[in-house]
Design a protein around this motif. Structure first.
Motif, short mmCIF file in Angstrom:
data_model
loop_
_atom_site.label_atom_id
_atom_site.label_comp_id
_atom_site.label_asym_id
_atom_site.label_seq_id
_atom_site.Cartn_x
_atom_site.Cartn_y
_atom_site.Cartn_z
N LYS A 95 33.59 -46.60 -44.19
CA LYS A 95 32.19 -46.87 -43.98
C LYS A 95 31.54 -45.67 -43.29
CE LYS A 95 33.00 -51.84 -43.62
NZ LYS A 95 32.89 -53.03 -42.77
N LEU A 96 30.21 -45.67 -43.29
CA LEU A 96 29.48 -44.62 -42.61
C LEU A 96 29.58 -44.90 -41.11
CD1 LEU A 96 26.40 -44.49 -44.96
CD2 LEU A 96 28.40 -43.03 -44.97
N ARG A 97 30.29 -44.03 -40.39
CA ARG A 97 30.59 -44.29 -38.99
C ARG A 97 30.97 -42.98 -38.31
NH1 ARG A 97 35.99 -47.79 -38.97
NH2 ARG A 97 36.93 -46.38 -37.45
N VAL A 98 31.11 -43.03 -37.00
CA VAL A 98 31.63 -41.90 -36.24
C VAL A 98 32.14 -42.39 -34.89
CG1 VAL A 98 29.44 -41.26 -35.14
CG2 VAL A 98 31.17 -39.51 -35.53
N TRP A 99 33.26 -41.85 -34.46
CA TRP A 99 33.81 -42.10 -33.13
C TRP A 99 33.42 -40.92 -32.23
CZ3 TRP A 99 36.00 -46.07 -30.66
CH2 TRP A 99 36.55 -47.11 -31.40
N GLY A 100 33.13 -41.20 -30.98
CA GLY A 100 32.77 -40.15 -30.04
C GLY A 100 33.39 -40.36 -28.68
N LYS A 101 33.68 -39.23 -28.01
CA LYS A 101 34.17 -39.25 -26.62
C LYS A 101 33.41 -38.14 -25.91
CE LYS A 101 38.58 -39.53 -25.96
NZ LYS A 101 40.01 -39.15 -25.86
N ALA A 102 32.51 -38.50 -24.98
CA ALA A 102 31.54 -37.53 -24.47
C ALA A 102 31.56 -37.45 -22.96
CB ALA A 102 30.13 -37.90 -24.94
N ARG A 103 31.11 -36.28 -22.47
CA ARG A 103 30.86 -36.04 -21.05
C ARG A 103 29.50 -35.36 -20.97
NH1 ARG A 103 30.78 -32.09 -17.39
NH2 ARG A 103 31.05 -30.62 -19.12
N GLY A 104 28.49 -36.15 -20.68
CA GLY A 104 27.13 -35.62 -20.66
C GLY A 104 26.18 -36.62 -21.29
N ARG A 105 24.96 -36.18 -21.58
CA ARG A 105 23.93 -37.07 -22.15
C ARG A 105 23.96 -36.94 -23.67
NH1 ARG A 105 18.15 -36.50 -19.94
NH2 ARG A 105 18.02 -38.40 -21.18
N PHE A 106 24.60 -37.92 -24.31
CA PHE A 106 24.72 -37.94 -25.76
C PHE A 106 24.23 -39.29 -26.28
CE2 PHE A 106 27.55 -34.53 -24.67
CZ PHE A 106 27.47 -33.64 -25.74
N ARG A 107 23.70 -39.27 -27.51
CA ARG A 107 23.24 -40.50 -28.15
C ARG A 107 23.61 -40.44 -29.63
NH1 ARG A 107 17.06 -41.39 -27.60
NH2 ARG A 107 16.96 -39.71 -29.13
N THR A 108 24.13 -41.55 -30.15
CA THR A 108 24.37 -41.66 -31.58
C THR A 108 23.38 -42.65 -32.16
OG1 THR A 108 26.08 -43.33 -31.13
CG2 THR A 108 26.82 -41.06 -31.50
N SER A 109 22.73 -42.26 -33.26
CA SER A 109 21.69 -43.08 -33.86
C SER A 109 22.07 -43.47 -35.27
CB SER A 109 20.36 -42.31 -33.89
OG SER A 109 19.93 -41.98 -32.59
N GLY A 110 21.98 -44.77 -35.56
CA GLY A 110 22.19 -45.29 -36.90
C GLY A 110 20.89 -45.79 -37.49
N ARG A 111 20.99 -46.63 -38.52
CA ARG A 111 19.79 -47.15 -39.18
C ARG A 111 19.02 -48.12 -38.29
NH1 ARG A 111 23.36 -48.68 -43.68
NH2 ARG A 111 23.56 -46.96 -45.15
N ASN A 112 19.75 -48.90 -37.51
CA ASN A 112 19.12 -50.03 -36.83
C ASN A 112 19.20 -49.97 -35.31
OD1 ASN A 112 18.73 -51.58 -39.44
ND2 ASN A 112 20.95 -51.36 -39.40
N GLY A 113 19.83 -48.93 -34.77
CA GLY A 113 19.96 -48.85 -33.32
C GLY A 113 20.52 -47.51 -32.90
N ALA A 114 20.49 -47.27 -31.58
CA ALA A 114 21.01 -46.03 -31.01
C ALA A 114 21.75 -46.35 -29.73
CB ALA A 114 19.87 -45.04 -30.73
N ALA A 115 22.85 -45.61 -29.48
CA ALA A 115 23.67 -45.81 -28.28
C ALA A 115 23.59 -44.56 -27.42
CB ALA A 115 25.12 -46.09 -28.66
N THR A 116 23.22 -44.72 -26.14
CA THR A 116 23.11 -43.61 -25.21
C THR A 116 24.24 -43.70 -24.19
OG1 THR A 116 20.71 -43.63 -25.48
CG2 THR A 116 21.59 -42.44 -23.58
#
Length: 581
Positions: A423-444
């Motif tokens: 599926k259209l997806r992505v895993w992330g592991k962050a240190r800092g101010r990052f946001r992932t945006s999809g069609r219906n929402g965004a995670a900060t």
């Protein structure tokens, strides 16, 4: 619950954590008893304190204690009695620290492995992430000065310039005995592995959930076990010798993450959830080391420079990012014109990154002010199992990773994703101010590990570690997720349309094969008097849906084309005479 999926708790593996190895001493008292002796290190952030993300600990020959603080990006230093005694910052989430026989300190962070003097001045770069090792975890230094690095990305331990100790699950910490034997804590398999100096496996045994390992002066092993909340003891062959740190309330551990031992036989344990350094040993005055440490050898002068060194380009706020290949195959470029990422390079903001088959480490500049004080000059994040574009403004630290949909991928990429049922997806592991945006929402996020995935009914956000704030576009509400929780951001409406389309070719042309992709999935093409394919838009959110078509004729020609449909509109009229492919 109105859009909130059922929360699920699951067992989580934390990020790779490093511990150190003590200096080899010719003879020392046996570790007969481990009673709680002292606790030091104030909780908090900033110099002289220990944050909840303390990762590793080391003790040098003079009794100075070093703590790797992954949250504050610092190495904190303490005197043997627990008094704050300096330290240094400017690191990228340090994961390991080790005291070397020459008096220097070896530190690993997400960007590589480095050597410092006791005052925090960098002396040398020993390895960079993406080169000899991936982003490193724990480090250790042998009696001969060899540096050993735990490399969880490639599932091995690397002796820089020497042997490789492989076939592991996820090594997070390493220790070296006086005879050169190498011991590895493998948290994913829950085992400790023993190797000969040349890399030959010797033994392996279970050890709970190991996150730190050290060799004591009497050759016994000390293993920090997160699962039981105590330190386990083993001999060199893996026979259990007892444990400590849990029975006594005053010295009880919570989540031990690193362990070290000094030449007097005392054990130092850094506790992740109870941010202190706990000291264990025999009560009474500490006995002296039977063999006093030799004075540090003078460092060799650096070789003369043949030419002026060219500084490595750095990311510029809102304009460029630094991408480092961690493992696998990663593509970068503009739009759908992608090329393989080779090693480490600067890419412009707005670039497309396809990490479906690999892992990539991104570093971006932070804005002056509070963000730079908290995260340093650069923020970093590791992404895998997905494709996205990079967005950042010149006035803000926030990095927006926009998940690619079908319209942003090539026909070949979509066919590959469909074949693998991804599926259209992505895993992330962050240190800092990052946001992932999809069609219906965004995670900060500000430092965590999370998943963003497009589903039939919306955009799914799942948190593996840390805290994530999810904003649902349709309702405007913000939902806070913690480790083990997930949330489905639903669209304002979903389509109910389902119909068939006709594929038109030139008169007289014979079709050899036809491929049709709808929302990234290959559909069955019906051959006969008319060439048709189903287009099922049921469940699709509001927006555009592209149908990609590729037809190969009997004479070898390849005809490609796209058709675009809009969902969630009042009209459902389909053009009676669509243009030829």
């Amino acid at each position: 619950m109105s859009g909130i999926s059922k929360q699920r708790r699951w067992h989580r593996k934390p990020i790779a954590i490093a511990v150190t190895v003590t200096l080899a001493i010719i003879a020392a008292p046996a570790l007969a008893a481990f009673e709680p002796l002292a606790v030091f290190g104030a909780p908090g952030t900033g110099p002289g304190t220990i944050s909840p993300h303390a990762a590793a600990i080391a003790v040098d020959a003079q009794g100075r204690v070093y703590v790797a603080d992954a949250f504050d990006d610092r190495i904190e230093a303490f005197a043997n009695d627990g008094t704050p005694n300096g330290g240094w910052g400017g690191l990228a989430a340090p994961a390991g620290v080790a005291a070397a026989p020459d008096g220097s300190v070896v530190v690993s962070d997400r960007s590589g492995v480095y050597r410092y003097d006791a005052a925090g001045s960098r002396l040398a770069t020993l390895a960079q992430a993406g080169g000899a090792v991936g982003p490193p975890a724990g480090v250790a230094v042998g009696a001969d000065g060899t540096v050993y690095v735990a490399d969880p990305t490639h599932r091995r331990v690397v002796a820089l310039g020497g042997a490789v100790f492989g076939q592991l699950a996820r090594p997070v910490a390493v220790a070296v005995a006086a005879d050169g034997a190498v011991y590895v804590a493998d948290d994913e398999s829950g085992r400790v592995h023993a190797f000969a100096p040349d890399g030959t496996p010797r033994a392996s045994w279970p050890a709970g959930d190991p996150h730190g390992i050290a060799v004591a002066p009497d050759a016994t092993l000390l293993v920090a076990d997160k699962r039981s909340g105590q330190v386990l003891r083993f001999n060199a062959r893996g026979a259990p010798l007892g444990e400590f740190g849990r029975s006594n309330v005053s010295g009880r551990l919570n989540v031990p993450r690193g362990v070290a031992a000094d030449c007097r036989g005392r054990a130092y344990v850094v506790d992740n959830s109870n941010p202190r350094v706990h000291v264990f040993g025999e009560p009474g005055p500490p006995p002296p080391c039977l063999a006093p440490p030799a004075p540090p050898a003078p460092l060799a002068p650096p070789p003369p420079l043949q030419a002026a060194a060219v500084p490595e380009p750095e990311p510029v706020l809102g304009r460029t990012a630094r991408a480092t290949l961690v493992s696998g195959s990663v593509l970068v470029g503009s739009g759908i014109d992608l090329r393989p990422l080779r090693g480490r390079e600067i890419v412009p903001v707005g670039s497309t990154v396809d990490a479906t088959d690999g892992r990539v480490l991104l570093e971006l500049a932070s804005a002056p002010g509070a963000d730079r004080q908290r995260f340093g000059r650069f923020m970093d994040a590791e992404f895998f199992d997905g494709a996205f574009t990079i967005a950042q403004r010149t006035t803000s630290s926030l990095v927006d990773l926009r998940l690619l949909d079908e319209s942003g991928l090539t026909l070949r990429s979509l066919a590959r994703a469909s074949a693998r049922k991804r599926k259209l997806r992505v895993w992330g592991k962050a240190r800092g101010r990052f946001r992932t945006s999809g069609r219906n929402g965004a995670a900060t996020v500000r430092g965590t590990e999370w998943l963003t995935s497009e589903q039939e009914l919306g955009t799914l956000f799942r948190v593996k570690e840390g805290v994530v704030d999810v904003r649902e576009f349709a309702s405007g509400r913000v939902v806070r997720l913690r480790a083990g929780e997930e949330f489905l951001a639903k669209p304002a409406c979903v389509s109910r349309r389902s119909f068939r389309i006709r594929l038109r070719v030139a008169p007289g042309a014979r079709v050899r094969s036809a491929v049709v992709l709808v929302r990234g999935k290959r559909v069955a093409v019906r051959h006969g008097r008319r060439l048709t394919a189903p287009v099922d838009l049921r469940g699709a959110p509001a927006g555009k849906v592209r149908v990609l078509i590729r037809i190969r004729t009997a004479d070898g020609r390849v005809v490609t084309g796209t058709r675009t449909y809009r969902t969630c509109r009042n009209t459902t009229r389909i053009p009676r005479n669509p243009p030829p492919v």
